[in-house]
Design an enzyme around this catalytic site. Structure first.
Site, PDB file in Angstrom:
ATOM      1  N   GLY A  13      -8.799   4.311  -7.576  1.00  0.00           N
ATOM      2  CA  GLY A  13      -8.186   4.784  -8.948  1.00  0.00           C
ATOM      3  C   GLY A  13      -9.739   4.796  -9.632  1.00  0.00           C
ATOM      4  O   GLY A  13     -10.445   5.068  -8.770  1.00  0.00           O
ATOM      5  N   TYR A  14      -9.156   4.524 -10.837  1.00  0.00           N
ATOM      6  CA  TYR A  14     -10.433   5.235 -11.482  1.00  0.00           C
ATOM      7  C   TYR A  14     -11.405   4.197 -12.149  1.00  0.00           C
ATOM      8  O   TYR A  14     -13.081   4.761 -11.979  1.00  0.00           O
ATOM      9  CB  TYR A  14      -9.939   4.618 -13.351  1.00  0.00           C
ATOM     10  CG  TYR A  14      -8.383   5.505 -14.115  1.00  0.00           C
ATOM     11  CD1 TYR A  14      -8.963   7.306 -14.353  1.00  0.00           C
ATOM     12  CD2 TYR A  14      -7.222   5.425 -14.176  1.00  0.00           C
ATOM     13  CE1 TYR A  14      -8.324   8.235 -14.393  1.00  0.00           C
ATOM     14  CE2 TYR A  14      -6.248   6.434 -14.254  1.00  0.00           C
ATOM     15  CZ  TYR A  14      -6.700   7.325 -14.433  1.00  0.00           C
ATOM     16  OH  TYR A  14      -5.660   8.486 -14.841  1.00  0.00           O
ATOM     17  N   LYS A  39      -5.467   3.389   0.283  1.00  0.00           N
ATOM     18  CA  LYS A  39      -3.991   2.839   0.415  1.00  0.00           C
ATOM     19  C   LYS A  39      -3.506   4.670   1.012  1.00  0.00           C
ATOM     20  O   LYS A  39      -3.385   4.831   1.987  1.00  0.00           O
ATOM     21  CB  LYS A  39      -3.212   2.700  -0.118  1.00  0.00           C
ATOM     22  CG  LYS A  39      -1.986   1.719  -0.020  1.00  0.00           C
ATOM     23  CD  LYS A  39      -0.697   1.652  -1.341  1.00  0.00           C
ATOM     24  CE  LYS A  39      -0.937  -0.405  -1.163  1.00  0.00           C
ATOM     25  NZ  LYS A  39      -0.287  -0.417  -2.050  1.00  0.00           N
ATOM     26  N   VAL A  82      -5.798  -2.657   1.768  1.00  0.00           N
ATOM     27  CA  VAL A  82      -5.590  -4.203   1.726  1.00  0.00           C
ATOM     28  C   VAL A  82      -4.939  -5.180   1.821  1.00  0.00           C
ATOM     29  O   VAL A  82      -3.961  -5.016   1.109  1.00  0.00           O
ATOM     30  CB  VAL A  82      -7.196  -4.120   0.692  1.00  0.00           C
ATOM     31  CG1 VAL A  82      -7.753  -5.163   0.422  1.00  0.00           C
ATOM     32  CG2 VAL A  82      -7.846  -2.956   0.201  1.00  0.00           C
ATOM     33  N   GLU A 171       5.748   5.830 -23.447  1.00  0.00           N
ATOM     34  CA  GLU A 171       5.239   7.696 -23.415  1.00  0.00           C
ATOM     35  C   GLU A 171       6.321   7.951 -22.255  1.00  0.00           C
ATOM     36  O   GLU A 171       6.644   8.819 -22.502  1.00  0.00           O
ATOM     37  CB  GLU A 171       3.532   6.965 -22.900  1.00  0.00           C
ATOM     38  CG  GLU A 171       2.506   7.440 -23.431  1.00  0.00           C
ATOM     39  CD  GLU A 171       0.699   7.298 -22.673  1.00  0.00           C
ATOM     40  OE1 GLU A 171       1.113   7.478 -21.753  1.00  0.00           O
ATOM     41  OE2 GLU A 171       0.718   8.547 -23.876  1.00  0.00           O
ATOM     42  N   LYS A 375      -5.356  13.954 -26.847  1.00  0.00           N
ATOM     43  CA  LYS A 375      -4.523  13.404 -25.495  1.00  0.00           C
ATOM     44  C   LYS A 375      -5.271  14.018 -24.883  1.00  0.00           C
ATOM     45  O   LYS A 375      -5.763  13.638 -23.727  1.00  0.00           O
ATOM     46  CB  LYS A 375      -2.499  13.519 -26.148  1.00  0.00           C
ATOM     47  CG  LYS A 375      -2.411  12.528 -24.354  1.00  0.00           C
ATOM     48  CD  LYS A 375      -2.415  11.042 -24.713  1.00  0.00           C
ATOM     49  CE  LYS A 375      -2.413  10.230 -23.136  1.00  0.00           C
ATOM     50  NZ  LYS A 375      -2.276   8.841 -22.955  1.00  0.00           N
TER      51      LYS A 375
HETATM   52  P1  FAD Z   1      -5.774   2.447 -10.546  1.00  0.00           P
HETATM   53  O1  FAD Z   1      -6.319   3.535 -11.338  1.00  0.00           O
HETATM   54  O2  FAD Z   1      -4.630   1.915 -10.973  1.00  0.00           O
HETATM   55  O3  FAD Z   1      -6.723   2.153  -8.930  1.00  0.00           O
HETATM   56  C1  FAD Z   1      -5.632   0.948  -8.076  1.00  0.00           C
HETATM   57  C2  FAD Z   1      -6.011   1.955  -6.857  1.00  0.00           C
HETATM   58  O4  FAD Z   1      -6.273   1.107  -6.118  1.00  0.00           O
HETATM   59  C3  FAD Z   1      -5.299   3.087  -6.896  1.00  0.00           C
HETATM   60  O5  FAD Z   1      -5.924   4.477  -6.003  1.00  0.00           O
HETATM   61  C4  FAD Z   1      -4.037   2.241  -5.331  1.00  0.00           C
HETATM   62  O6  FAD Z   1      -3.536   3.062  -4.902  1.00  0.00           O
HETATM   63  C5  FAD Z   1      -5.004   1.266  -4.567  1.00  0.00           C
HETATM   64  N1  FAD Z   1      -4.278  -0.122  -3.988  1.00  0.00           N
HETATM   65  C6  FAD Z   1      -3.909  -0.809  -5.250  1.00  0.00           C
HETATM   66  N2  FAD Z   1      -3.677  -1.329  -3.595  1.00  0.00           N
HETATM   67  C7  FAD Z   1      -4.010  -1.327  -2.521  1.00  0.00           C
HETATM   68  C8  FAD Z   1      -4.170  -1.924  -1.445  1.00  0.00           C
HETATM   69  N3  FAD Z   1      -3.669  -2.922  -1.309  1.00  0.00           N
HETATM   70  N4  FAD Z   1      -4.915  -1.394  -0.470  1.00  0.00           N
HETATM   71  C9  FAD Z   1      -5.793  -0.303  -0.699  1.00  0.00           C
HETATM   72  N5  FAD Z   1      -5.460   0.461  -2.197  1.00  0.00           N
HETATM   73  C10 FAD Z   1      -4.897  -0.062  -2.610  1.00  0.00           C
HETATM   74  N6  FAD Z   1      -5.051   3.819 -19.825  1.00  0.00           N
HETATM   75  C11 FAD Z   1      -5.527   4.497 -20.830  1.00  0.00           C
HETATM   76  O7  FAD Z   1      -6.599   3.715 -21.395  1.00  0.00           O
HETATM   77  N7  FAD Z   1      -5.209   5.108 -21.408  1.00  0.00           N
HETATM   78  C12 FAD Z   1      -4.045   5.885 -21.790  1.00  0.00           C
HETATM   79  O8  FAD Z   1      -3.761   6.878 -22.000  1.00  0.00           O
HETATM   80  C13 FAD Z   1      -3.016   5.987 -20.498  1.00  0.00           C
HETATM   81  N8  FAD Z   1      -1.640   5.614 -20.304  1.00  0.00           N
HETATM   82  C14 FAD Z   1      -0.652   4.570 -19.294  1.00  0.00           C
HETATM   83  C15 FAD Z   1      -0.133   5.349 -18.350  1.00  0.00           C
HETATM   84  C16 FAD Z   1       0.853   4.583 -17.601  1.00  0.00           C
HETATM   85  C17 FAD Z   1       1.826   5.308 -17.533  1.00  0.00           C
HETATM   86  C18 FAD Z   1       0.387   3.642 -17.309  1.00  0.00           C
HETATM   87  C19 FAD Z   1       1.174   3.029 -16.578  1.00  0.00           C
HETATM   88  C20 FAD Z   1      -1.018   3.216 -17.359  1.00  0.00           C
HETATM   89  C21 FAD Z   1      -1.687   3.468 -18.189  1.00  0.00           C
HETATM   90  N9  FAD Z   1      -2.818   3.196 -18.552  1.00  0.00           N
HETATM   91  C22 FAD Z   1      -3.352   3.975 -19.511  1.00  0.00           C
HETATM   92  C23 FAD Z   1      -3.806   2.059 -17.832  1.00  0.00           C
HETATM   93  C24 FAD Z   1      -4.086   2.823 -16.670  1.00  0.00           C
HETATM   94  O9  FAD Z   1      -3.795   3.358 -15.713  1.00  0.00           O
HETATM   95  C25 FAD Z   1      -4.837   1.413 -16.075  1.00  0.00           C
HETATM   96  O10 FAD Z   1      -5.871   0.808 -17.041  1.00  0.00           O
HETATM   97  C26 FAD Z   1      -5.903   2.256 -14.963  1.00  0.00           C
HETATM   98  O11 FAD Z   1      -5.120   2.976 -13.777  1.00  0.00           O
HETATM   99  C27 FAD Z   1      -6.777   0.741 -14.308  1.00  0.00           C
HETATM  100  O12 FAD Z   1      -7.875   1.778 -13.407  1.00  0.00           O
HETATM  101  P2  FAD Z   1      -7.680   0.980 -12.073  1.00  0.00           P
HETATM  102  O13 FAD Z   1      -8.917   1.452 -11.331  1.00  0.00           O
HETATM  103  O14 FAD Z   1      -8.210  -1.036 -12.342  1.00  0.00           O
HETATM  104  O15 FAD Z   1      -6.771   0.756 -11.231  1.00  0.00           O
END
Ligand code: FAD
Length: 400
Positions: A13-14, A39, A82, A171, A375
């Site tokens: 993810g991010y 995943k 994982v 949203e 946005k």
């Molecule tokens: P993620 O980006 O969710 O990435 C996690 C990754 O891990 C994914 O690719 C997933 O497939 C993978 N994964 C999960 N479990 C496993 C596993 N067991 N094995 C292997 N891979 C796995 N934040 C903002 O800053 N601005 C916004 O406008 C905003 N809008 C949002 C709108 C919505 C609808 C949602 C749901 C969230 C929003 N957020 C926003 C919050 C933001 O999306 C999250 O904070 C951000 O995605 C977190 O990043 P991350 O890397 O921790 O996780």
């Protein structure tokens, strides 16, 4: 024998993808082996998922192959899930194998927080993933398609409940209000038959937002047919709706759960000390007591000292943490000082569907079309940070 340190990143993810991308810039090919486990074979923009959920964007627009972003000659990509982190053995158990590490980055994102409300996992849609929102979209369309063909319980087919008036819930309902007129037309349904509720346990919608912006958002959404129930906790989600703490029951075949998140369940399963699945990280983003494990994104808990409360988990913070994490891993590999992470919150903008949004950028409040344009600029900026201009060209949004 391979003497290069093994860096393993969990989650694309991010947080995870940006850490991987930064590490390929910080470390030469001969200095470390970098492995990314995810995943799916694609990355998705979690922050865009309210759009494909409501059907206002095709889900393919929100996802992209990992190699749009990473040079897979520099990163070993493993598509797998994982299962558990074995900290003592410096090993990660995957569904189909295992991987050893010298340095680990946990960036597995979040899962729905139910706050103990029964029935959420069984009867509500709560997965903010590409496959999760695909199901929501198909389900909504099917409700409209059934309406004229079912004798009983027709009203609950067209009653949509969104649990949570935070960022995600607002949203999503904003997009839904954009989609409903189109669906009514397509399925010969009078608009007034459709009911949309947003139910929030806290005393305000969009907690943490400026009250003027909250009022603007609520007025706009109400004018599009949304009914808010604020300060109104949900007691239970049942097969055909929700029961509120005040005893009221709302019949609905569609409950979308957006009351907040907890860290990925892998964290607790692996025995880390956590609060709602999130690890309260050291200032350099390492898990307490672990010199070799970094936590970024929604799995990391960091405190805003000004108000002594956790920062809400956001993509903005995840992307920034990735930079610090990569630079700290480089320091461990090549020598140097580890840096403390300090978030630099540039603002927050929530879309309300169509050309409407609200937000704060710097100290400036934005409403309506200017917020909506901002946005899209923010959405494009996150693409740019991840994959440069070529990703913006492939996946970017038009600001107007
Ligand atoms: P993620 O980006 O969710 O990435 C996690 C990754 O891990 C994914 O690719 C997933 O497939 C993978 N994964 C999960 N479990 C496993 C596993 N067991 N094995 C292997 N891979 C796995 N934040 C903002 O800053 N601005 C916004 O406008 C905003 N809008 C949002 C709108 C919505 C609808 C949602 C749901 C969230 C929003 N957020 C926003 C919050 C933001 O999306 C999250 O904070 C951000 O995605 C977190 O990043 P991350 O890397 O921790 O996780």
């Amino acid at each position: 024998m391979n003497s290069k340190p093994k860096i393993v990143i969990l989650g694309a993810g991010y947080g995870g993808l940006m850490t991987a991308s930064q590490l390929t810039k910080e470390l030469g090919y001969n200095e470390a082996d970098i492995t990314l486990v995810n995943k799916h074979e694609y990355h998705y923009q979690t922050t865009w998922l309210h759009e494909p959920a409501a059907g206002t964007m095709h889900h393919d627009r929100a996802r992209m192959p990992i190699d749009y972003i990473l040079d897979l000659k520099k990163v070993n990509f493993v598509q797998d899930s994982v299962v558990e982190i074995k900290r003592e053995d410096k090993k990660v158990i995957l569904e189909n194998g295992e991987v050893d590490y010298d340095y680990l980055v946990v960036a597995l994102g979040s899962e729905a927080e139910t706050f103990g409300v029964p029935g959420v996992h069984e009867h509500a849609f709560s997965k903010w993933t590409v496959n999760g929102v695909r199901e929501v979209k198909e389900h909504i369309e099917y409700q409209f398609a059934q309406y004229h063909n079912r004798e009983e319980g027709r009203d609950e087919l067209l009653t949509f409940v969104v649990a949570g008036a935070g960022f995600t819930g607002i949203e999503f309902v904003g997009e839904l209000t954009e989609r409903v007129p189109e669906l009514c037309k397509e399925f010969d349904i009078p608009r007034e038959k459709v009911k949309m509720y947003v139910i929030e346990a806290a005393p305000t919608a969009l907690p943490g937002f400026d009250p003027e912006l909250v009022e603007y958002a609520m007025d706009l959404l109400e004018s599009r047919g949304v009914e808010f129930k604020i300060d109104c906790p949900i007691k239970e989600v049942i097969e055909d709706g929700v029961i509120l703490n005040n005893g009221e029951e709302i019949k609905s075949e569609t409950v979308v759960w957006a009351t907040g998140v907890r860290g990925n369940s892998v964290i607790e399963k692996s025995g880390f000390e956590a609060m709602r699945g999130r690890i309260k990280v050291e200032s350099d983003l390492r898990a307490p007591g672990h010199d070799d494990i970094f936590i970024v994104g929604d799995c990391a808990l960091i405190i805003n000292e000004e108000i002594n409360r956790p920062y809400p988990p956001t993509a903005q913070i995840a992307l920034q943490q990735a930079g610090t994490c990569a630079s700290n891993i480089k320091a461990l590999v090549k020598g140097g000082e580890l840096k403390a992470f300090t978030p630099d919150i540039k603002g927050t903008v929530a879309s309300l569907g169509g050309k409407e949004a609200i937000g704060v950028v710097g100290k400036k409040k934005l409403f309506g079309t200017s917020a909506s344009m901002m946005k899209k600029v923010i959405d494009n900026r996150s693409l740019y940070l991840l994959g440069g201009m070529s990703l913006v060209v492939k996946k970017g949004k038009k600001p107007f």
